[in-house]
Design an enzyme around this catalytic site. Structure first.
Site, short mmCIF file in Angstrom:
data_model
loop_
_atom_site.label_atom_id
_atom_site.label_comp_id
_atom_site.label_asym_id
_atom_site.label_seq_id
_atom_site.Cartn_x
_atom_site.Cartn_y
_atom_site.Cartn_z
N ALA A 137 -18.98 23.56 -41.98
CA ALA A 137 -18.15 24.57 -42.62
C ALA A 137 -17.63 24.13 -43.99
O ALA A 137 -16.79 24.79 -44.58
CB ALA A 137 -16.96 24.89 -41.70
N LYS B 88 -11.20 17.76 -44.99
CA LYS B 88 -10.90 17.81 -46.44
C LYS B 88 -11.24 19.20 -46.96
O LYS B 88 -12.01 19.95 -46.36
CB LYS B 88 -11.70 16.76 -47.22
CG LYS B 88 -13.24 16.86 -47.13
CD LYS B 88 -13.90 17.78 -48.12
CE LYS B 88 -15.42 17.81 -47.94
NZ LYS B 88 -16.09 19.00 -48.37
N ASP C 14 -20.13 12.01 -48.50
CA ASP C 14 -18.69 12.25 -48.36
C ASP C 14 -17.99 11.18 -47.52
O ASP C 14 -16.75 11.15 -47.47
CB ASP C 14 -18.44 13.60 -47.64
CG ASP C 14 -18.61 14.78 -48.57
OD1 ASP C 14 -18.80 14.57 -49.77
OD2 ASP C 14 -18.55 15.92 -48.06
O1 C5P Z 1 -24.96 12.89 -48.00
P1 C5P Z 1 -25.09 14.01 -47.04
O2 C5P Z 1 -26.17 13.74 -46.02
O3 C5P Z 1 -23.83 14.47 -46.43
O4 C5P Z 1 -25.62 15.26 -47.88
C1 C5P Z 1 -26.25 16.35 -47.28
C2 C5P Z 1 -27.28 16.91 -48.25
O5 C5P Z 1 -26.64 17.54 -49.35
C3 C5P Z 1 -28.19 15.86 -48.86
O6 C5P Z 1 -29.31 15.63 -48.06
C4 C5P Z 1 -28.56 16.48 -50.18
O7 C5P Z 1 -29.65 17.38 -50.00
C5 C5P Z 1 -27.35 17.31 -50.56
N1 C5P Z 1 -26.46 16.62 -51.52
C6 C5P Z 1 -26.86 16.59 -52.87
N2 C5P Z 1 -26.04 15.97 -53.78
C7 C5P Z 1 -24.87 15.40 -53.40
C8 C5P Z 1 -24.46 15.43 -52.04
C9 C5P Z 1 -25.29 16.06 -51.13
O8 C5P Z 1 -27.92 17.10 -53.24
N3 C5P Z 1 -24.11 14.81 -54.32
#
Ligand code: C5P
Length: 341
Positions: free
Chosen positions: A116, A29, A155
């Site tokens: 990335a 995406k 995501d």
């Molecule tokens: O959800 P995911 O593990 O992919 O997100 C990676 C990191 O990005 C999270 O641990 C968080 O620190 C940050 N994040 C955030 N707010 C979001 C999505 C991700 O702070 N809406």
């Protein structure tokens, strides 16, 4: 064990045949726009983002394992294959959730650049959930898989939907849009992995009280109603924080943006937390020429195109051996009702 090409079952064959490899695509995406609205109580950030799937994809080859174990292998040296791997976690969590003992062997072929900002890991996890739903005969469908997807990453739910969609909340409240963007995309891989968590941490220092931007809503109302010029107003709030995290990207990003804009891109922006830059073009020929000039300047450029939600689901359905999109891949309406779980 890695599957031989001739052992991969043709899509027309039955999904659940034992001992056969099946192939599921996991598309990347870009975020056409991304606004950070504030810090949430759960430590995540409140977002408003416009997701768009593109044709670049990883491939997950999967087959039932005879001993009931879950094993993941990958052809990319930077992707862990143990319990930390998101696909491994997806399989383990799905098994627990559904109360089954079934096992699986998954071999991942990476084409999406890693860390990335293209959602590769999240897409792989969503593809694993959908593939295993078929392989293990669970029939949970997109709606049933949603709460699990959400636990795996912010995501991941989007990749159960695909196409042009609005992401709210942590990005995990996903609203498919009626009008779908159709465009050609040039990706500029700046070949510098960036940690999403680190970029979000840096953005906290920049979050000041301000009026919420309504660029994305304006785009949805105007561009999707036919006013294509509105796309150039979209932006990514994470761009400056990504540059702070990886300052040596400043020069390459500026050059990439200029080359994309000079080549006729109607939007040139960073995807997610980086470090992939992308340009959106109306015509394939423009995209191809822009990629050639980027390569001439020493960049790694990939030409691809957007996938609408219908194209995204059709690609899955074909691999699952169905002529039509099966009911369990239909996105429930209203999708909202799934988000409160
Ligand atoms: O959800 P995911 O593990 O992919 O997100 C990676 C990191 O990005 C999270 O641990 C968080 O620190 C940050 N994040 C955030 N707010 C979001 C999505 C991700 O702070 N809406």
């Amino acid at each position: 064990m890695t599957p031989r090409a001739d052992a991969i079952r043709s899509p027309a064959r039955r999904w659940r045949d034992a001992g056969q490899w099946h192939s599921v695509p996991a598309f990347a995406k870009v975020n056409l726009g991304l606004e950070v609205l504030g810090l949430r109580q759960d430590g995540y950030h409140e977002l408003r983002t416009l997701f768009q799937t593109i044709a670049l994809c990883d491939e997950l080859l999967m087959k039932r394992s005879s001993d009931g174990s879950v094993r993941v292998s990958c052809d990319h040296p930077q992707v862990p294959t143990g319990a930390d791997n998101l696909v491994h976690r997806a399989a383990m969590e799905l098994r627990r959730f559904a109360g089954v003992e079934a096992g699986v062997e998954i071999d991942m072929r990476k084409a999406i650049p890693v860390a990335a900002g293209l959602g590769g890991g999240s897409s792989d996890a969503a593809a694993a959930l959908v593939g295993l739903d078929g392989l293990w005969g669970l029939h949970l469908g997109v709606a049933g898989l949603y709460p699990l997807a959400r636990r795996l990453g912010a995501d991941v739910p989007y990749f159960l939907v695909g196409g042009t969609a609005l992401g709210l909340g942590r990005g995990d409240e996903v609203y498919p849009l009626e009008r779908q963007v159709r465009a050609h995309i040039v990706l500029v891989d700046l070949e510098h992995p960036v940690s999403t968590a680190a970029v979000f941490e840096r953005i906290d220092a920049r979050l000041t009280a301000r009026e919420n931007s309504n660029r994305i809503f304006r785009f949805i109302l105007r561009d999707l109603a036919g006013d294509v010029s509105a796309m150039r107003h979209l932006a990514n709030d994470l761009e400056e924080a990504a540059l702070e995290e990886a300052p040596r990207l400043a020069g390459p990003m500026r050059r990439a943006r200029r080359l994309l804009s000079d080549g006729g891109a109607k939007l040139a922006s960073l995807s997610g937390s980086g470090a992939t830059y992308f340009g959106v073009f109306d015509r394939h020929e423009e995209a191809r020429r822009s990629a050639a000039s980027l390569r001439g300047a020493g960049f790694r450029a990939i030409v691809t195109k957007t996938l609408t939600r219908a194209q995204y689901r059709r690609a899955w359905a074909e691999r699952l051996g169905r002529k039509r999109v099966p009911a369990q891949l239909e996105v429930p309406s209203p999708w909202k009702s799934q988000t409160s779980k």
